[in-house]
Design an enzyme around this catalytic site. Structure first.
Site, mmCIF file in Angstrom:
data_model
loop_
_atom_site.group_PDB
_atom_site.id
_atom_site.type_symbol
_atom_site.label_atom_id
_atom_site.label_comp_id
_atom_site.label_asym_id
_atom_site.label_seq_id
_atom_site.Cartn_x
_atom_site.Cartn_y
_atom_site.Cartn_z
ATOM 1 N N LYS A 194 0.070 -1.123 -0.076
ATOM 2 C CA LYS A 194 0.178 0.454 0.186
ATOM 3 C C LYS A 194 0.418 1.380 -0.228
ATOM 4 O O LYS A 194 0.816 2.101 -0.729
ATOM 5 C CB LYS A 194 -1.132 0.315 1.510
ATOM 6 C CG LYS A 194 -2.196 -1.136 1.471
ATOM 7 C CD LYS A 194 -2.595 -1.013 2.052
ATOM 8 C CE LYS A 194 -4.157 -2.239 1.987
ATOM 9 N NZ LYS A 194 -4.687 -2.530 3.415
ATOM 10 N N GLN A 233 -4.604 -0.883 9.812
ATOM 11 C CA GLN A 233 -4.445 -2.672 9.064
ATOM 12 C C GLN A 233 -5.173 -4.139 10.216
ATOM 13 O O GLN A 233 -4.480 -3.786 11.475
ATOM 14 C CB GLN A 233 -2.389 -2.949 9.078
ATOM 15 C CG GLN A 233 -2.460 -4.774 8.655
ATOM 16 C CD GLN A 233 -3.128 -4.803 6.814
ATOM 17 O OE1 GLN A 233 -3.026 -3.158 6.400
ATOM 18 N NE2 GLN A 233 -3.444 -5.225 6.548
ATOM 19 N N ASP A 284 -10.784 3.983 4.701
ATOM 20 C CA ASP A 284 -10.722 2.976 4.472
ATOM 21 C C ASP A 284 -12.790 1.739 4.708
ATOM 22 O O ASP A 284 -12.837 1.181 4.933
ATOM 23 C CB ASP A 284 -9.509 1.537 5.295
ATOM 24 C CG ASP A 284 -9.625 0.764 5.141
ATOM 25 O OD1 ASP A 284 -9.759 -0.331 3.951
ATOM 26 O OD2 ASP A 284 -9.341 -0.478 6.014
#
Length: 282
Positions: A55, A99, A122
């Site tokens: 990413k 994450q 996200d």
């Protein structure tokens, strides 16, 4: 027997990232500020480390600055919440990616809710789920958002179609169903307690597989002409759908890899630039 057409997520994602890079460059030119995505990793799970690095590399190529915060595996929920709260308050950070997985001792929901909604690129907070559910402005969960973009790219209108979502996770299955519902699909959620999964899948015009069980969905259960989106990624580059047999019956199908996966990251980067533009008042 005709083979399904492949839904090429890699090619579409490349176009989205190229467009995102232009938007990032334009934003930097107009404001003197580059979009910044903060990634937060708890512990050193090898798959997560690899994913975060990927990413960061994609961010760089799109003209997005990365700030990586790596916390020890023993980090408490309170410590993680404090880190995310500080990033949320930092005007130089425009998007935050936490994450996961992040350890069983962490209250994942409390951590997600420490992310300011305007930086939730996200799409993991209550606010983002509500926005998806009610069709309000906000950020989508990246994988479901990528799935909807693929449907649009291949001229699949969900309106009036039966959609079956296999999986009910908070950031994949549930929001995918909500986004399909918002587009007037008739949505059925299936999960580990569903009786006769095959019967439900056989009714579907659109199948979204998002359960994390290799080749769970078999070709014999795919309705002829259905559209199949496989969001699963399991050991050995295998999805949740038995690709070869499903491709003989579907009209459109995503490959694994190269289908849904690239779209997830492209959506993340695009939403980061959008977040930056909003925060910078452009």
């Amino acid at each position: 027997m005709s083979q399904a057409r492949l839904m090429d997520g890699t090619a579409l994602a490349r176009r989205i990232v190229e467009d995102t890079a232009k938007q990032a460059a334009d934003l930097r030119e107009r404001t003197g500020t580059a979009p910044c995505l903060a990634t937060v990793l708890v512990g050193a799970d090898p798959a997560s480390v690899t994913y975060v690095r990927m990413k960061q590399n994609r961010s760089r190529k799109a003209g997005i600055e990365s700030r990586h915060v790596e916390l020890p595996a023993a980090t408490t929920t309170a410590e993680l919440v404090a880190t995310l709260t500080a990033l949320s308050a930092d005007p130089t950070v425009h998007g935050i990616l936490l994450q996961h997985p992040m350890g069983e001792h962490i209250d994942e929901r409390a951590a997600f809710e420490a992310i300011a909604p305007e930086k939730d690129v996200d799409g993991v907070t209550f606010a983002s789920f509500a926005a998806m559910s009610f069709g309000l402005p906000g950020f989508v969960s990246c994988t479901p958002g990528g799935i909807m973009r693929l449907l649009d790219e291949y001229d699949v209108d969900p309106s009036g179609k039966r959609a079956v979502v296999v999986g009910r996770s908070a950031i994949l299955g549930k929001p995918a169903g909500m986004l399909l519902l918002a587009r007037d699909a008739t949505v059925t959620y299936c999960h580990s307690r569903t009786r006769d999964l095959s019967a439900a899948v056989r009714e579907a015009d659109i199948v979204v597989a998002a359960v994390g069980r290799p080749r769970l969905i078999r070709g014999e259960d795919i309705k002829p002409g259905a559209v199949v989106l496989d969001a699963g990624y399991n050991t050995g580059n295998v999805g949740d759908v038995d690709f070869d047999s499903a491709a003989e019956r579907a009209s459109l199908i995503t490959p694994v890899p190269g289908g849904v996966g690239p779209m997830t990251i492209a959506t993340l980067l695009e939403q980061t630039v959008t977040a930056a533009a909003r925060q910078l008042g452009v």
